[in-house]
Design a protein around this motif. Sequence first.
Motif, PDB file in Angstrom:
ATOM      1  N   UNK A  52      -3.308   0.721  -7.965  1.00 48.45           N
ATOM      2  CA  UNK A  52      -3.098   1.213  -6.599  1.00 48.45           C
ATOM      3  C   UNK A  52      -2.792   0.029  -5.690  1.00 48.45           C
ATOM      4  N   UNK A  53      -1.716   0.148  -4.928  1.00 48.87           N
ATOM      5  CA  UNK A  53      -1.399  -0.901  -3.959  1.00 48.87           C
ATOM      6  C   UNK A  53      -1.742  -0.408  -2.550  1.00 48.87           C
ATOM      7  N   UNK A  54      -2.907  -0.806  -2.038  1.00 55.64           N
ATOM      8  CA  UNK A  54      -3.330  -0.303  -0.727  1.00 55.64           C
ATOM      9  C   UNK A  54      -2.486  -0.854   0.416  1.00 55.64           C
ATOM     10  N   UNK A  55      -1.537  -1.714   0.109  1.00 52.40           N
ATOM     11  CA  UNK A  55      -0.682  -2.296   1.153  1.00 52.40           C
ATOM     12  C   UNK A  55       0.655  -1.578   1.239  1.00 52.40           C
ATOM     13  N   UNK A  56       0.677  -0.393   0.618  1.00 53.50           N
ATOM     14  CA  UNK A  56       1.808   0.524   0.771  1.00 53.50           C
ATOM     15  C   UNK A  56       1.212   1.805   1.362  1.00 53.50           C
ATOM     16  N   UNK A  57       1.773   2.241   2.490  1.00 47.47           N
ATOM     17  CA  UNK A  57       1.140   3.321   3.244  1.00 47.47           C
ATOM     18  C   UNK A  57       0.751   4.545   2.400  1.00 47.47           C
ATOM     19  N   UNK A  58       1.689   5.149   1.657  1.00 45.22           N
ATOM     20  CA  UNK A  58       1.293   6.366   0.926  1.00 45.22           C
ATOM     21  C   UNK A  58       0.286   6.086  -0.189  1.00 45.22           C
ATOM     22  N   UNK A  59       0.299   4.886  -0.752  1.00 45.57           N
ATOM     23  CA  UNK A  59      -0.657   4.600  -1.839  1.00 45.57           C
ATOM     24  C   UNK A  59      -2.079   4.518  -1.295  1.00 45.57           C
TER      25      UNK A  59
END
Length: 327
Positions: A52-59
Amino acid sequence: MAFLPPWASALVGCISVSLAGAFSFSDLYPPLWNKSPGQFSDYSVENGKYVIDPWVYPERMGMYKILVNKTASYFERFSPDNGQNLLWGLPLQYGWQYTTGRLVDPSQRTDCGYESGDRLRVSVDSWWADMNYFLCALPFLAAVDSGIMGMSSDQVMLLPPPKDQTKFCLNISSCQSSFPKTMSKWNILYKYLQSPSSSFDDLMKYLWDAHISALKDAYKIFEDRLEYYSKPEADFGRDWCVTLDYLAAAHFPTTFFKVTEFQKGLPPRVLVDSDRAPFISNFTNLQNTVLLGLNLLHQVDDSTGKGLNTLKKPIILFLKPYYHSYI
Ligand SMILES: *[C@@H]1O[C@H](CO)[C@@H](O)[C@H](O)[C@H]1NC(C)=O
Ligand SMILES: *[C@@H]1O[C@H](CO)[C@@H](O)[C@H](O)[C@H]1NC(C)=O
Ligand SMILES: *[C@@H]1O[C@H](CO)[C@@H](O)[C@H](O)[C@H]1NC(C)=O
């Protein structure tokens, strides 16, 4: 409300304004809710782990979506449609940050978050995004740890931001060792949630306890990020943190419709130097009044050392009947 100073009644009045409307849920979901991952299998897999990349809004939104989904059954007895799930407050706030341009790179060194640039990227230089990380990664990982996500800790991996990696914990063990008090408070909430006799009021209490603890951890680390903003915006950020203390003390119910209504009073864009509440021409009266109210609340809180205690009481007393009638 004779016992409240006028500004406080205005503030509290605003909070309780226009609760009536009957909306459909899905019209009011945070932006890109339906496009965000809703289950672990919607994320990519690497070496047997969901990444999970929390620095991408939908993720990051997907982490909330899974959290709200996995906790739904525990809130069923308060309402069948999950509207009373107290965890709704988190994705709704995050959505508000996105809509109002608060997740962009305030230093403008990158095009993170900008319409003309990488719109969906969440900037690590955004004070709001960093504060929110602590209100996303920590509750999410604590939920994994508590077992309610149906996933073990070694099956999920969070990606670090492009810089300042050491400021952010990425897994259960590092979050627990860096922020033990906060992680344990989220765990207490999830444990209590799973007990069949849990009461709504106590759930709110445990939730706010964990929320404020995460906020305090983050505030200390990211205060210097406020320098990227105009003075009114930086002041608003600080005022907002003080206000949350009051909302916590009042056990403000962070349910879907309550938070949705509440957010209508918050500034719809990042504040600029010339913004002076209550005279911001393109803000609604409600937004102007709330902004002024939050600022006054902070000033009173600062100037009367024990302001929190003396003022908490009337505010709590005023809020109680309001929120009890809507549960
Ligand atoms: C939770 O997610 C599953 C899978 O996406 C879905 O089928 C279910 O309806 C969701 N439950 C709630 C309460 O949203
Ligand atoms: C957890 O994250 C830290 C860095 O934040 C890393 O050093 C450690 O190896 C990670 N642990 C696991 C089990 O992945
Ligand atoms: C609202 O006011 C701000 C500050 O005066 C200005 O920069 C912005 O363009 C205005 N927005 C609209 C939609 O009028």
